[in-house]
Design an enzyme around this catalytic site. Structure first.
Site, PDB file in Angstrom:
ATOM      1  N   SER A  11       0.817  -1.215   0.000  1.00  0.00           N
ATOM      2  CA  SER A  11       0.000   0.000   0.000  1.00  0.00           C
ATOM      3  C   SER A  11       0.852   1.266   0.000  1.00  0.00           C
ATOM      4  O   SER A  11       0.318   2.353  -0.151  1.00  0.00           O
ATOM      5  CB  SER A  11      -0.935   0.004   1.213  1.00  0.00           C
ATOM      6  OG  SER A  11      -0.182   0.006   2.414  1.00  0.00           O
ATOM      7  N   GLY A  12       2.175   1.113   0.191  1.00  0.00           N
ATOM      8  CA  GLY A  12       3.058   2.274   0.207  1.00  0.00           C
ATOM      9  C   GLY A  12       3.487   2.694   1.602  1.00  0.00           C
ATOM     10  O   GLY A  12       4.025   3.786   1.789  1.00  0.00           O
ATOM     11  N   HIS A  48      15.034  -2.917   0.448  1.00  0.00           N
ATOM     12  CA  HIS A  48      14.708  -1.880   1.439  1.00  0.00           C
ATOM     13  C   HIS A  48      15.972  -1.171   1.927  1.00  0.00           C
ATOM     14  O   HIS A  48      15.961   0.048   2.136  1.00  0.00           O
ATOM     15  CB  HIS A  48      13.932  -2.486   2.619  1.00  0.00           C
ATOM     16  CG  HIS A  48      12.466  -2.606   2.367  1.00  0.00           C
ATOM     17  ND1 HIS A  48      11.582  -1.604   2.661  1.00  0.00           N
ATOM     18  CD2 HIS A  48      11.723  -3.610   1.859  1.00  0.00           C
ATOM     19  CE1 HIS A  48      10.360  -1.972   2.331  1.00  0.00           C
ATOM     20  NE2 HIS A  48      10.415  -3.198   1.850  1.00  0.00           N
TER      21      HIS A  48
END
EC number: 2.7.1.156
Length: 166
Positions: A11-12, A48
């Protein structure tokens, strides 16, 4: 300042959390909860790390998140990503979930530096068929409620867009 960012998978949440947390002064500390149990997760963790860049000091805390947070004594901002993975680790390693959740809530409550926390909102999905998954979803939902009560701001992410919940 304490901020909670909730949302579903992809979803961000993490990108929004990094953007938000980067607005605070250094040092920037990233409390990472993920463990590379397989190649897919290892690649995700590496991606990440690249996205964060060198501006962040990363502390790996897949189980001992409450203790890692408690030991931070410098100013700046701390970003926890994410409570969902951390809780999953506790379940996987058969830890005393209530003990760890209570310790984390206590340490977040007393934390005095800017703190950004990422977690999934799993309560919008169908009720899981098996008992263990239901227990996980219910525990995460209750944890998110406790953390939200401690936060100054709560955002809900949908399709990369942040909605203000609090």
């Amino acid at each position: 300042m304490k901020i909670l960012i909730l949302g579903g998978i992809k979803s961000g949440k993490s990108a929004f959390a990094l953007k938000l947390a980067s607005q605070f002064s250094e040092p920037r500390i990233f409390l990472a909860t993920a463990q590379a149990f397989d190649e897919e997760m290892a690649k995700k963790i590496e991606r990440h790390r690249r996205e964060r860049g060198h501006a962040w000091h990363t502390i790996e805390a897949p189980i001992e998140l409450p203790e890692a947070l408690k030991e931070i004594s410098s100013g700046g901002v701390v970003l926890i990503d994410c409570l969902t993975v951390w809780l999953g680790n506790l379940f996987y390693h058969q830890k005393d979930v209530d003990f760890y959740v209570e310790a984390l809530v206590k340490n977040i409550e007393s934390f005095s530096f800017p703190l950004v926390i990422v977690s999934n909102e799993v309560g919008l999905a169908p009720v899981p068929a098996d008992k263990e998954t239901r227990k996980f979803a219910e525990t995460l939902g209750l944890l998110n409620q406790k953390i939200a009560r401690l936060c100054n701001h709560t955002y809900f992410m949908i399709a990369g867009k942040a909605l203000i919940a609090k």
